[in-house]
Motif scaffolding. Sequence first.
Motif, PDB file in Angstrom:
ATOM      1  N   ASP A  68      47.371  -8.724  -5.346  1.00 54.11           N
ATOM      2  CA  ASP A  68      46.331  -7.013  -5.325  1.00 54.11           C
ATOM      3  C   ASP A  68      46.979  -6.520  -6.369  1.00 54.11           C
ATOM      4  O   ASP A  68      47.668  -7.030  -6.821  1.00 54.11           O
ATOM      5  CB  ASP A  68      46.198  -6.482  -3.544  1.00 54.11           C
ATOM      6  N   GLN A  69      46.551  -5.272  -6.287  1.00 50.21           N
ATOM      7  CA  GLN A  69      47.231  -4.446  -7.386  1.00 50.21           C
ATOM      8  C   GLN A  69      47.676  -2.876  -7.003  1.00 50.21           C
ATOM      9  O   GLN A  69      46.773  -2.373  -5.868  1.00 50.21           O
ATOM     10  CB  GLN A  69      46.080  -3.921  -8.613  1.00 50.21           C
ATOM     11  N   VAL A  74      51.018  -4.582 -10.739  1.00 50.26           N
ATOM     12  CA  VAL A  74      50.042  -6.409 -10.006  1.00 50.26           C
ATOM     13  C   VAL A  74      51.363  -7.134  -9.006  1.00 50.26           C
ATOM     14  O   VAL A  74      52.129  -7.235  -9.565  1.00 50.26           O
ATOM     15  CB  VAL A  74      49.711  -6.709 -11.641  1.00 50.26           C
ATOM     16  N   LYS A  75      51.329  -7.199  -8.120  1.00 49.37           N
ATOM     17  CA  LYS A  75      52.007  -7.440  -6.637  1.00 49.37           C
ATOM     18  C   LYS A  75      50.946  -9.570  -6.017  1.00 49.37           C
ATOM     19  O   LYS A  75      49.670  -9.429  -6.135  1.00 49.37           O
ATOM     20  CB  LYS A  75      51.617  -7.093  -5.769  1.00 49.37           C
ATOM     21  N   ILE A  76      51.902  -9.617  -6.917  1.00 45.07           N
ATOM     22  CA  ILE A  76      51.650 -11.834  -6.863  1.00 45.07           C
ATOM     23  C   ILE A  76      52.219 -12.328  -5.189  1.00 45.07           C
ATOM     24  O   ILE A  76      53.622 -12.087  -5.159  1.00 45.07           O
ATOM     25  CB  ILE A  76      51.889 -12.112  -7.650  1.00 45.07           C
ATOM     26  N   LYS A 148      43.144  -0.692 -13.922  1.00 47.33           N
ATOM     27  CA  LYS A 148      43.119  -1.509 -13.139  1.00 47.33           C
ATOM     28  C   LYS A 148      43.143  -2.415 -14.160  1.00 47.33           C
ATOM     29  O   LYS A 148      41.814  -2.987 -14.918  1.00 47.33           O
ATOM     30  CB  LYS A 148      41.458  -0.986 -12.486  1.00 47.33           C
ATOM     31  N   TRP A 149      42.715  -3.472 -12.946  1.00 49.93           N
ATOM     32  CA  TRP A 149      43.089  -4.703 -13.894  1.00 49.93           C
ATOM     33  C   TRP A 149      41.913  -6.101 -13.542  1.00 49.93           C
ATOM     34  O   TRP A 149      42.174  -5.727 -11.664  1.00 49.93           O
ATOM     35  CB  TRP A 149      44.539  -6.263 -13.654  1.00 49.93           C
ATOM     36  N   ASP A 150      41.134  -6.627 -13.429  1.00 46.60           N
ATOM     37  CA  ASP A 150      39.592  -6.848 -12.919  1.00 46.60           C
ATOM     38  C   ASP A 150      40.287  -8.808 -12.933  1.00 46.60           C
ATOM     39  O   ASP A 150      39.599  -9.012 -12.083  1.00 46.60           O
ATOM     40  CB  ASP A 150      38.526  -7.521 -14.112  1.00 46.60           C
TER      41      ASP A 150
END
Length: 215
Positions: A68-69, A74-76, A148-150
Amino acid sequence: QLQKDLEEVKELLVKATRKRVRDVLAAEKHKLELEIKNQPPPKPKDVAEEEKASLGGYTVKINNYGWDQSDKFVKIYISLNGVQKLPAENVQVNFTERSFDLLVKNLNGKNYTMTFNNLLKPISVEGSSRKIKTDMILVMCKKKREEKWDCLTQVEKESKEKEKAAYDTADPSEGLMNILKKMYAEGDDEMKRTINKAWVESREKQYKGDIPMDI
């Protein structure tokens, strides 16, 4: 070992007085010299092989993750049972502006790796980090720009765009055909029979003039 044998034979040869003994020792000396000459030179140790040997066990590629982000990160999320019990130095993440790779050493006799190349947008190497939680690793990629990253990678973006283009056509009937083709390709036997039946019926109606458009 051969070199030591050769030195001993040479010493005996110096001490030997009887011709027959000297001939045997000379033949043995010649044989040893040939063996030493024909030995392959010691190979330089490959650094990667050394590292692999030091890891022990075998390496597993991690494919499952969640992400999520926030505005800044950005978190993995990567689930790995018992990872919190490892020494911190056994969990390594290397970041570049558009990639990161994770290496977890010697977790229950196995090593785990995960690589992300071609991240969708650039990240800050200095601002990125990893956190070890209970049964989980959290990789924090610091965004260079707060947007925002899609998706996570460029490849995912291109794949989504191609899929969207397949259905987003100017001709509605062509879009419908693409959907039907996809359903047919991915469906079970029952689905295929249903689509075939609908197709035959639509053709029959068209021939009778009930509907003007070919669907």
